[in-house]
Motif scaffolding. Sequence first.
Motif, short mmCIF file in Angstrom:
data_model
loop_
_atom_site.label_atom_id
_atom_site.label_comp_id
_atom_site.label_asym_id
_atom_site.label_seq_id
_atom_site.Cartn_x
_atom_site.Cartn_y
_atom_site.Cartn_z
N TYR A 109 0.81 -1.23 0.00
CA TYR A 109 0.00 0.00 0.00
C TYR A 109 0.84 1.28 0.00
O TYR A 109 0.41 2.30 -0.54
CB TYR A 109 -0.96 -0.01 1.19
N ASN A 110 2.06 1.22 0.58
CA ASN A 110 2.86 2.45 0.65
C ASN A 110 4.12 2.41 -0.22
O ASN A 110 5.07 3.14 0.02
CB ASN A 110 3.22 2.78 2.10
N SER A 128 -6.00 3.10 0.51
CA SER A 128 -4.72 2.50 0.88
C SER A 128 -4.93 1.43 1.95
O SER A 128 -4.35 0.34 1.89
CB SER A 128 -3.75 3.55 1.41
N LYS A 167 -4.26 -2.57 1.84
CA LYS A 167 -3.41 -3.19 2.87
C LYS A 167 -4.13 -4.39 3.50
O LYS A 167 -3.56 -5.47 3.67
CB LYS A 167 -3.09 -2.14 3.94
N TYR A 194 -3.04 10.70 -3.33
CA TYR A 194 -2.57 9.51 -2.60
C TYR A 194 -2.24 9.89 -1.16
O TYR A 194 -1.65 10.93 -0.89
CB TYR A 194 -1.31 8.94 -3.27
N SER A 195 -2.63 9.02 -0.25
CA SER A 195 -2.13 9.13 1.12
C SER A 195 -2.07 7.72 1.69
O SER A 195 -2.91 6.88 1.40
CB SER A 195 -3.05 10.03 1.94
N GLU A 196 -1.03 7.48 2.49
CA GLU A 196 -0.85 6.14 3.09
C GLU A 196 -2.02 5.74 3.96
O GLU A 196 -2.28 4.56 4.16
CB GLU A 196 0.42 6.14 3.95
N SER A 197 -2.72 6.76 4.51
CA SER A 197 -3.80 6.45 5.46
C SER A 197 -5.18 6.64 4.85
O SER A 197 -6.18 6.65 5.56
CB SER A 197 -3.63 7.32 6.70
N LYS A 234 2.06 4.55 -5.21
CA LYS A 234 1.87 6.02 -5.18
C LYS A 234 1.88 6.57 -6.61
O LYS A 234 1.04 7.40 -6.98
CB LYS A 234 3.04 6.69 -4.43
#
Length: 221
Positions: free
Chosen positions: A95-96, A119, A123, A112-115, A101
């Motif tokens: 995911y990261n 995402s 995950k 895009y954001s990891e959280s 990305k």
Amino acid sequence: MNQEQLRNMILNVHKNRFATKKFDPTQSIDEKDWNTIIESARLSPSSFGYEPWKFLIIDNNKIKEDLKPIAWGAVNSLEGANKFVIALARKNIVYNSDHVKHIVQDVLGLSYSESSPQSLFFKKFQENDFKLTDGKSLFNWTVKQTYIPLANMMTTASFLGIDSCPIEGFNIDEVESYLSKKGLIDLEKFGVAYMAGFGYRDQELPAKKRQPLQDIYTVID
Ligand SMILES: Cc1cc2nc3c(=O)[nH]c(=O)nc-3n(C[C@H](O)[C@H](O)[C@H](O)COP(=O)(O)O)c2cc1C
């Protein structure tokens, strides 16, 4: 063309595709035909749309010669196929990762954001649903996806009267280390999935031998 003619045409395309053992090295694939074959690879579906692949087209004769001793199943294609493909699958697509990305922002045109919920959903899919929790399982998961463009390329080729051979007959470690020494693959990011030759047959179409439908197809009411 009516529906019945279309069905027959599609089945004939599949019947006419076979793993070509002997190619005619004097015949070249028309550039527009080849672009169509590659486009069918590029348009192939992938999990979450992350397109975890890359295709090396080996036109270099020295590299073809070097591959023969480490790719026994590819010798026929290396000797006669007009196009020789080495398909690479991406490693560590999570995911990261930078590739995710890049696809989300630059290809899908989304932020895009990891959280982000997307995402975290990806995950969870990888870690809980598919148990893709180590490098090997993550690599095998992307390798599986690279076989979709392979099928599309072979079918598209057959539509265009072009023959092909899918190839797993090679030593992965030796091929990867050779390509790495040549600077053609970054083994941190990619591994080799398969090879494939495309060109024109110099042999008769062999009889298709397949299991009967009832052995492989079950309808559950
Ligand atoms: C994943 C995969 C790997 C294969 N590897 C090789 C190979 O290394 N060399 C080869 O000559 N044929 C290879 N084949 C061709 C198969 O032997 C062939 O597709 C199968 O026997 C069915 O015959 P057909 O494709 O001619 O209908 C491979 C096929 C697949 C799908």
